[in-house]
Design a protein around this motif. Structure first.
Motif, short mmCIF file in Angstrom:
data_model
loop_
_atom_site.label_atom_id
_atom_site.label_comp_id
_atom_site.label_asym_id
_atom_site.label_seq_id
_atom_site.Cartn_x
_atom_site.Cartn_y
_atom_site.Cartn_z
N GLN A 1 0.83 -1.19 0.00
CA GLN A 1 0.00 0.00 0.00
C GLN A 1 0.87 1.25 0.00
O GLN A 1 1.65 1.47 0.92
CB GLN A 1 -0.91 -0.01 1.23
N GLU A 2 0.75 2.05 -1.05
CA GLU A 2 1.42 3.35 -1.12
C GLU A 2 0.37 4.43 -0.92
O GLU A 2 -0.29 4.86 -1.88
CB GLU A 2 2.12 3.52 -2.47
N GLY A 3 0.16 4.87 0.30
CA GLY A 3 -0.90 5.81 0.58
C GLY A 3 -2.25 5.19 0.28
O GLY A 3 -2.60 4.16 0.84
N PHE B 1 0.56 -3.90 -7.06
CA PHE B 1 0.60 -5.35 -7.20
C PHE B 1 1.85 -5.77 -7.94
O PHE B 1 2.30 -5.08 -8.87
CB PHE B 1 -0.62 -5.86 -7.98
N PHE B 2 2.42 -6.91 -7.56
CA PHE B 2 3.49 -7.51 -8.34
C PHE B 2 2.84 -8.38 -9.40
O PHE B 2 2.24 -9.41 -9.09
CB PHE B 2 4.42 -8.34 -7.45
N GLU B 3 2.93 -7.97 -10.67
CA GLU B 3 2.08 -8.55 -11.71
C GLU B 3 2.50 -9.95 -12.14
O GLU B 3 1.75 -10.62 -12.85
CB GLU B 3 2.04 -7.61 -12.92
N ARG B 4 3.65 -10.41 -11.73
CA ARG B 4 4.04 -11.79 -12.02
C ARG B 4 3.49 -12.76 -10.97
O ARG B 4 3.52 -13.96 -11.18
CB ARG B 4 5.55 -11.92 -12.14
N ASN B 5 3.03 -12.23 -9.85
CA ASN B 5 2.41 -13.06 -8.82
C ASN B 5 1.74 -12.17 -7.78
O ASN B 5 2.27 -11.96 -6.69
CB ASN B 5 3.44 -13.96 -8.14
N PRO B 6 0.57 -11.64 -8.08
CA PRO B 6 -0.13 -10.81 -7.10
C PRO B 6 -0.60 -11.58 -5.88
O PRO B 6 -1.05 -10.96 -4.90
CB PRO B 6 -1.31 -10.24 -7.90
N PHE C 1 6.75 -8.71 -1.72
CA PHE C 1 6.83 -7.51 -2.56
C PHE C 1 6.60 -6.25 -1.71
O PHE C 1 5.63 -6.16 -0.97
CB PHE C 1 5.78 -7.59 -3.67
N MET C 2 7.50 -5.29 -1.87
CA MET C 2 7.40 -4.05 -1.13
C MET C 2 8.16 -2.97 -1.88
O MET C 2 9.22 -3.23 -2.48
CB MET C 2 8.00 -4.21 0.28
N THR C 3 7.62 -1.76 -1.89
CA THR C 3 8.32 -0.61 -2.47
C THR C 3 8.88 0.24 -1.33
O THR C 3 8.41 0.18 -0.19
CB THR C 3 7.38 0.24 -3.33
N GLU C 4 9.87 1.06 -1.65
CA GLU C 4 10.47 1.92 -0.62
C GLU C 4 9.44 2.88 -0.05
O GLU C 4 9.43 3.16 1.16
CB GLU C 4 11.66 2.67 -1.21
N ASP D 1 5.74 3.17 5.99
CA ASP D 1 4.63 3.07 6.92
C ASP D 1 4.56 1.74 7.65
O ASP D 1 3.55 1.44 8.32
CB ASP D 1 3.31 3.31 6.18
N VAL D 2 5.58 0.89 7.51
CA VAL D 2 5.55 -0.42 8.16
C VAL D 2 6.84 -0.65 8.94
O VAL D 2 7.87 0.00 8.68
CB VAL D 2 5.35 -1.56 7.13
N GLN D 3 6.77 -1.54 9.89
CA GLN D 3 7.96 -1.91 10.69
C GLN D 3 8.54 -3.24 10.23
O GLN D 3 9.71 -3.52 10.49
CB GLN D 3 7.58 -2.00 12.17
N SER D 4 7.75 -4.04 9.53
CA SER D 4 8.24 -5.32 9.03
C SER D 4 7.25 -5.84 8.00
O SER D 4 6.11 -5.35 7.91
CB SER D 4 8.39 -6.34 10.16
N TRP D 5 7.68 -6.80 7.20
CA TRP D 5 6.78 -7.51 6.30
C TRP D 5 7.35 -8.90 6.02
O TRP D 5 8.57 -9.11 6.10
CB TRP D 5 6.53 -6.72 5.00
#
Length: 337
Positions: A149-151, A156-161, A166-169, A174-178
Motif C-alpha cells: 500500500q502506497e498511501g 501489485f506484483f504482476e508476475r504473482n499478485p 513484494f514491497m516498495t520503498e 509506513d511499516v515496521q516489518s513484512w
C-alpha cells in the motif's frame, strides 16, 4: 462432430477460431491414473473436464487452483505438481531444495524455507533468519510477489499478485516489518535486498492474468474490437494456453512412460520417482474408415504427490488435437494410439 470412446476418459469437442482465421475442431480427452510400485491403474469414472478456472479465493489476488481444460491448443506439455515440500526424515530445517527432473529432458530447482521477515533497524532493513520447519506448501501464496500500500494506492506484483515479499520503498515508510517469501532461489535469498524483485518459482498453474503469460494473449484494443472480434488479436500466441511455469513447459511433447523424479517432497525418500502411464491416444474417423487415425498430443501432466508418504500418488493426463477438416470427422472415436 459426434465423438465417442470406449476408454475410461472424459472427452469433448468444440469449434474454435485458429490463428489463420479458419474455424477448426478441437478434441480434448482427460484421464486419471493412480501410481504405485505395482504400476498404474486408471481411475473410474474419469474426472470431469474443468470448464472454468478455479482460484483459491478471489481471482485478482489468489493462486490459480485449477486451470480450465477447454483450451484450443498447447504448443508444449504443461507439467504441474500439486503437493507440499517436506523435510527429509521430518528433521526441522531452515531451508532445503526442491528438484524436478526428467532424465535428458528437464531439470528445475528452487529452495523452500521457513517463515522470515524484513525488519526495520536503525539504519536499514534486515532479513531475519528463517524459522525451522518440516513442510512448506507448494503454492504461489508463499512465492515472491503480492501487494503493498502506497498511501491510497495499492501496488501489485504482476508476475504473482498472490505472493508475499513484494514491497516498495515508499510503502515501507509506513511499516515496521513484512513477511519474506518462502519459495525462491537460494542465491536471491542470500543476496537479501529488501526492494529488489525476486523470480517467482513454483509448480502450480500460472493464472492467465499474470505476467508473462498474459502478454501472449495479444492486444485487445479498439482496433481489435472493431476489426477482429470475436477472433483473437493478430499478435495472439498459442503459447498463452500453456499454464505451467515456463521451466515446466516441455517441448517436444511428452509421450507417456517418462520417469519424473522429485526431490524435497517426501519425509521417507530423498527422491521420489514416478513413471507416467504409457497411454497414447488417437482420433479415428468413423465417417471415413479408410483414413488413418491421427495421434493426439499429451499436453498436460498434473501430478499429485500430496500424500506420497502414505503411498498415494496420482496423475491426470490431458490429450488434445486440432482437426482442420471437420467434415472428415463428423463422427469420430478416441482410441488407443
Amino acid at each position: 462432430m459426434k465423438l465417442t470412446s470406449s476408454l475410461p476418459l472424459s472427452h469433448t469437442t468444440f469449434a474454435h477460431w485458429h490463428t489463420d482465421d479458419t474455424e477448426v475442431g478441437i478434441v480434448v480427452a482427460k484421464a486419471e491414473f493412480r501410481l504405485s510400485k505395482e504400476g498404474t491403474t486408471p481411475v473410474t469414472p474419469p474426472p470431469d473436464l474443468v470448464l472454468a478456472d478455479e482460484f483459491v479465493e478471489a481471482p485478482e489476488d489468489s493462486p490459480l487452483l485449477q486451470e480450465q481444460d477447454i483450451a484450443p491448443f498447447k504448443p508444449k506439455t504443461d507439467l504441474l505438481i500439486r503437493g507440499t515440500a517436506r523435510s527429509f526424515q521430518a528433521k526441522p530445517r531452515r531451508d532445503w531444495p526442491v528438484v524436478v527432473s526428467i532424465p535428458d529432458i528437464l531439470n528445475y530447482s528452487f529452495h523452500v524455507r521457513g517463515p522470515a521477515a524484513w525488519i526495520k533497524s536503525m539504519l536499514n532493513w534486515k532479513l531475519s533468519q528463517p524459522d525451522e520447519v518440516v513442510d512448506v506448501p507448494l503454492t504461489y501464496a508463499l512465492a515472491y510477489g503480492g501487494q503493498c500500500q502506497e498511501g491510497d494506492a495499492t501496488r501489485f506484483f504482476e508476475r504473482n499478485p498472490a505472493g508475499i515479499g513484494f514491497m516498495t520503498e515508499e510503502a515501507a515508510r509506513d511499516v515496521q516489518s513484512w513477511p519474506a517469501p518462502q519459495i525462491g532461489l537460494l542465491a536471491e535469498f542470500m543476496d537479501a535486498r529488501p526492494f529488489a524483485p525476486m523470480a517467482v518459482h513454483g509448480t502450480m498453474p500460472v493464472a492467465k492474468g499474470w505476467l508473462p503469460r498474459r502478454s501472449a494473449a495479444g492486444t485487445f484494443d479498439e482496433d481489435w474490437e472493431r476489426d477482429r472480434h470475436p477472433r483473437m488479436p493478430l499478435d495472439y500466441d498459442l503459447a498463452f494456453w500453456n499454464a505451467a511455469p515456463l521451466r515446466l513447459q516441455i517441448d517436444p511433447y511428452l509421450q507417456g512412460g517418462e520417469v519424473i523424479e522429485i526431490s524435497g517432497v517426501s519425509r521417507d525418500r530423498e527422491t521420489v520417482s514416478l513413471r507416467l502411464p504409457g497411454a497414447k491416444l488417437a482420433l479415428k474417423s468413423l465417417t471415413d474408415p479408410s483414413q488413418a487415425p491421427v495421434a493426439m498430443h499429451l499436453d498436460t501432466v498434473e501430478l499429485d504427490v500430496e500424500d506420497i508418504d502414505e503411498g498415494q500418488a496420482s496423475v491426470v493426463l490431458l490429450w488434445r488435437l486440432i482437426v482442420p477438416d471437420r467434415d472428415a470427422f463428423t463422427e469420430a472415436e478416441i482410441i488407443r494410439g
